[in-house]
Design an enzyme around this catalytic site. Structure first.
Site, short mmCIF file in Angstrom:
data_model
loop_
_atom_site.label_atom_id
_atom_site.label_comp_id
_atom_site.label_asym_id
_atom_site.label_seq_id
_atom_site.Cartn_x
_atom_site.Cartn_y
_atom_site.Cartn_z
N VAL A 11 0.94 -1.18 0.23
CA VAL A 11 -0.14 -0.18 0.24
C VAL A 11 0.80 1.22 0.20
O VAL A 11 0.68 2.14 -0.88
CB VAL A 11 -0.91 0.12 1.30
N GLU A 149 -7.68 2.01 2.27
CA GLU A 149 -7.18 1.94 1.05
C GLU A 149 -7.81 0.70 0.34
O GLU A 149 -8.19 -0.30 1.06
CB GLU A 149 -5.88 1.53 0.86
N ASN A 209 -14.62 -5.31 2.73
CA ASN A 209 -13.95 -6.70 2.59
C ASN A 209 -14.80 -7.74 3.21
O ASN A 209 -14.66 -8.84 2.74
CB ASN A 209 -12.75 -6.57 3.39
N CYS A 261 -5.67 -9.47 3.44
CA CYS A 261 -6.79 -8.64 3.82
C CYS A 261 -7.90 -9.51 4.18
O CYS A 261 -8.47 -9.36 5.50
CB CYS A 261 -7.01 -7.55 2.77
N1 LIG Z 1 -2.06 -5.31 0.70
C1 LIG Z 1 -3.21 -5.00 0.16
O1 LIG Z 1 -3.66 -5.09 -0.87
C2 LIG Z 1 -3.93 -4.06 0.86
C3 LIG Z 1 -5.24 -3.13 0.60
C4 LIG Z 1 -5.88 -2.27 1.31
C5 LIG Z 1 -5.45 -2.28 2.42
N2 LIG Z 1 -4.35 -2.77 3.16
C6 LIG Z 1 -4.04 -2.52 4.54
O2 LIG Z 1 -2.95 -1.42 4.45
C7 LIG Z 1 -1.78 -1.89 5.76
C8 LIG Z 1 -0.55 -2.20 4.87
O3 LIG Z 1 -0.49 -3.25 4.16
P1 LIG Z 1 0.34 -3.89 3.19
O4 LIG Z 1 0.03 -5.06 2.54
O5 LIG Z 1 1.07 -2.54 2.37
O6 LIG Z 1 1.47 -4.27 4.37
P2 LIG Z 1 3.12 -4.59 4.07
O7 LIG Z 1 3.52 -5.61 5.16
O8 LIG Z 1 3.38 -5.11 2.63
O9 LIG Z 1 4.01 -3.41 4.43
C9 LIG Z 1 4.02 -2.48 5.72
C10 LIG Z 1 5.35 -2.02 5.80
O10 LIG Z 1 5.61 -1.15 6.73
C11 LIG Z 1 6.90 -1.33 7.57
N3 LIG Z 1 6.83 -0.74 8.85
C12 LIG Z 1 6.26 -1.38 9.93
N4 LIG Z 1 6.18 -0.71 11.04
C13 LIG Z 1 6.84 0.55 10.74
C14 LIG Z 1 7.19 1.56 11.34
N5 LIG Z 1 7.03 1.66 12.74
N6 LIG Z 1 7.73 2.69 10.44
C15 LIG Z 1 8.02 2.42 9.30
N7 LIG Z 1 7.81 1.41 8.61
C16 LIG Z 1 7.18 0.29 9.26
C17 LIG Z 1 7.38 -2.72 7.18
O11 LIG Z 1 8.61 -2.90 7.34
C18 LIG Z 1 6.53 -3.00 5.75
O12 LIG Z 1 7.43 -2.65 4.75
C19 LIG Z 1 -2.62 -2.72 6.37
O13 LIG Z 1 -3.66 -2.52 7.28
C20 LIG Z 1 -3.49 -3.68 5.33
O14 LIG Z 1 -4.51 -4.12 6.10
C21 LIG Z 1 -3.77 -3.75 2.45
#
Ligand SMILES: NC(=O)c1ccc[n+]([C@@H]2O[C@H](COP(=O)([O-])OP(=O)(O)OC[C@H]3O[C@@H](n4cnc5c(N)ncnc54)[C@H](O)[C@@H]3O)[C@@H](O)[C@H]2O)c1
Length: 436
Positions: A11, A149, A209, A261
């Site tokens: 995201v 998102e 979702n 998700c």
């Molecule tokens: N992946 C999807 O399709 C999607 C779609 C919509 C919403 N979301 C939501 O968005 C959020 C992120 O999902 P994602 O799939 O991108 O996760 P991800 O695991 O791919 O990425 C999260 C990132 O955050 C970093 N991180 C963790 N703690 C941190 C901190 N304190 N400071 C800086 N960076 C930090 C991690 O190292 C990682 O790179 C979640 O809440 C998820 O539910 C995901």
């Protein structure tokens, strides 16, 4: 505007890159040093169609940069997005520790007014918690916004650039104006920014979702009914999807939903409900049906062969859906564990998830092949788990020559049943009975 994005995963990286593409100056921050080094050197840590090129171009044109330093990312930012993970906690609730940790570090690094936007999927009331944590760490004014998102992995750029809608929860006019300006290039009259209160915005993400997961489990249950009653789910699906009140999307039966998700968000809704004394009965069934459906492929194979011990299975597709390398809660994991647990051998192929899979199955005897037909070589049956385009029209003669027994178990109903049966295969699909 100057934008900081905290968390550079699926995201965060897409969000930061798309805002840079629309002309803003974006700094992406992550605590994962290796990820940031890779991004700085022109690589990208995930597979997402079209993303690499956009990252490169915007980095080259100096609108997009990467850092592990909070002060460097946050100083002077007008808007700070939180896009860190919210994995499921032990009792099913979303684990907010990454979000609140990020909020604390953002607060410490603010140098003036900023809009702090929560993009992570978080339980209702989290905006208040984020505000409390930021407030305890700064004397600067700020607003907290909820902007969940809705992008789909595999089509993330397009979803972000042309969203069906943008949901924004706000509690101040100042923050509303900033968000309106930020999203103006991406929205049209019929695909608006929907402003609402913070709690409604937080819940909207979970509601979306939960609804989509419900449609999938409904159709999987319907497919089981079709199998037992001699009906064909393809006909039933088309028959109900043509009703405009129902519509066609998300009516495909398969091997259950997975990914980062749906499973966790369904659990989080149930937990949120439980915490206020409400039993979300419907979602309990959605989850139960999904767990059962993830066993469908192994059950079909067991029914066909009697015992799986000593048999070899080819598996096509490992990612939780096509066009991504994401294997979080992927049905393929349950399928492969089921096969191995019953004494079978597994040879698997995925166009992009092999690297992720090799870490996941390290030392567990799963052979990962670099091309699809090698996974079918000597197999007693081929199981289709993820419907990548390259699996849709296999060379049936080549497949038959490669396999020990001509058995196809199609977990996504992508193969033409009549055609593969005519080519001499035994074919099983999900809820499919007729050959027309
Ligand atoms: N992946 C999807 O399709 C999607 C779609 C919509 C919403 N979301 C939501 O968005 C959020 C992120 O999902 P994602 O799939 O991108 O996760 P991800 O695991 O791919 O990425 C999260 C990132 O955050 C970093 N991180 C963790 N703690 C941190 C901190 N304190 N400071 C800086 N960076 C930090 C991690 O190292 C990682 O790179 C979640 O809440 C998820 O539910 C995901």
């Amino acid at each position: 505007m100057k934008i900081a994005v905290v968390g550079t995963g699926y995201v965060g990286l897409v969000t930061g890159t798309c805002f840079a593409e629309s002309g803003h100056e974006v700094r992406c921050l992550d605590v994962d040093q290796r990820k940031i080094e890779l991004l700085r050197s022109g690589g990208i840590p995930i597979y997402e169609p079209g993303l690499e090129e956009l990252v490169r171009r915007n980095a080259k044109e100096k609108r997009l940069s990467f850092t592990t330093s909070y002060p460097e990312a946050i100083a002077g930012a007008d808007v700070v997005f939180i896009a860190v993970g919210t994995p499921p906690g032990e009792t099913g609730e979303a684990d907010l520790s990454y979000v609140l940790g990020a909020a604390r570090d953002i607060g410490r690094s603010l140098t003036g007014y900023a809009v702090v936007v929560n993009k992570s999927t978080v339980p209702v009331g989290s905006a208040d918690k984020v505000a409390e944590v930021v407030r305890s760490a700064t004397r600067h004014p700020f607003d907290v916004v909820s902007n969940p998102e809705f992008l789909k992995e595999g089509a993330a750029i397009d979803d972000f650039m042309r969203p069906d809608r943008v949901v924004v929860g706000v509690a101040s006019e100042r923050a509303r104006a900033v968000m309106q300006e930020l999203y103006a290039p991406f929205v049209r009259a019929e695909q608006p920014v929907l402003f609402m209160d913070l709690r409604s915005a937080e819940l909207t993400k979970y509601a979306a979702n939960a609804m989509l997961a419900t449609r999938i489990s409904f159709m999987n249950e319907m497919a089981t009914l079709c199998e037992r009653l001699g009906a064909d789910v393809d006909h039933v699906r088309r028959g109900i999807g043509s009703d405009r009140r129902i519509g066609h999307p998300f009516l495909f039966p398969g091997v259950g939903f997975g990914g980062s998700c749906f499973p966790k968000d369904v659990r989080a809704v149930m937990t949120m409900a439980r915490q206020i004394g409400l039993d979300f009965d419907l979602l309990r069934s959605v989850e139960r049906v999904n767990e059962r459906q993830k066993r469908w492929l192994v059950e079909k194979a067991t029914k066909h062969f009697g015992s799986l011990a000593g048999k070899t299975f080819g598996v096509w597709g490992l990612a939780f859906k096509p066009k991504t390398d994401d294997m979080r809660e992927a049905p393929a994991v349950s399928v492969i564990e089921g096969l191995l647990g019953n004494g079978a051998r597994v040879k698997a192929h995925d166009p992009v998830a092999a690297e992720v899979a090799s870490k996941l199955f390290h030392g567990r005897g799963v052979e990962l092949t670099s091309e699809p037909y090698a996974a079918a070589e000597g197999a007693d049956a081929l199981l289709l788990v993820t419907e990548w385009n390259e699996f849709r029209n296999p060379d049936l003669a080549r497949l038959k020559a490669a396999m020990r027994q001509p058995v196809l178990i199609d977990g996504r109903n992508v193969w033409d049943a009549a055609k593969v049966r005519a080519a001499g295969f035994t074919y099983y699909g999900v809820g499919r009975n007729s050959a027309v």
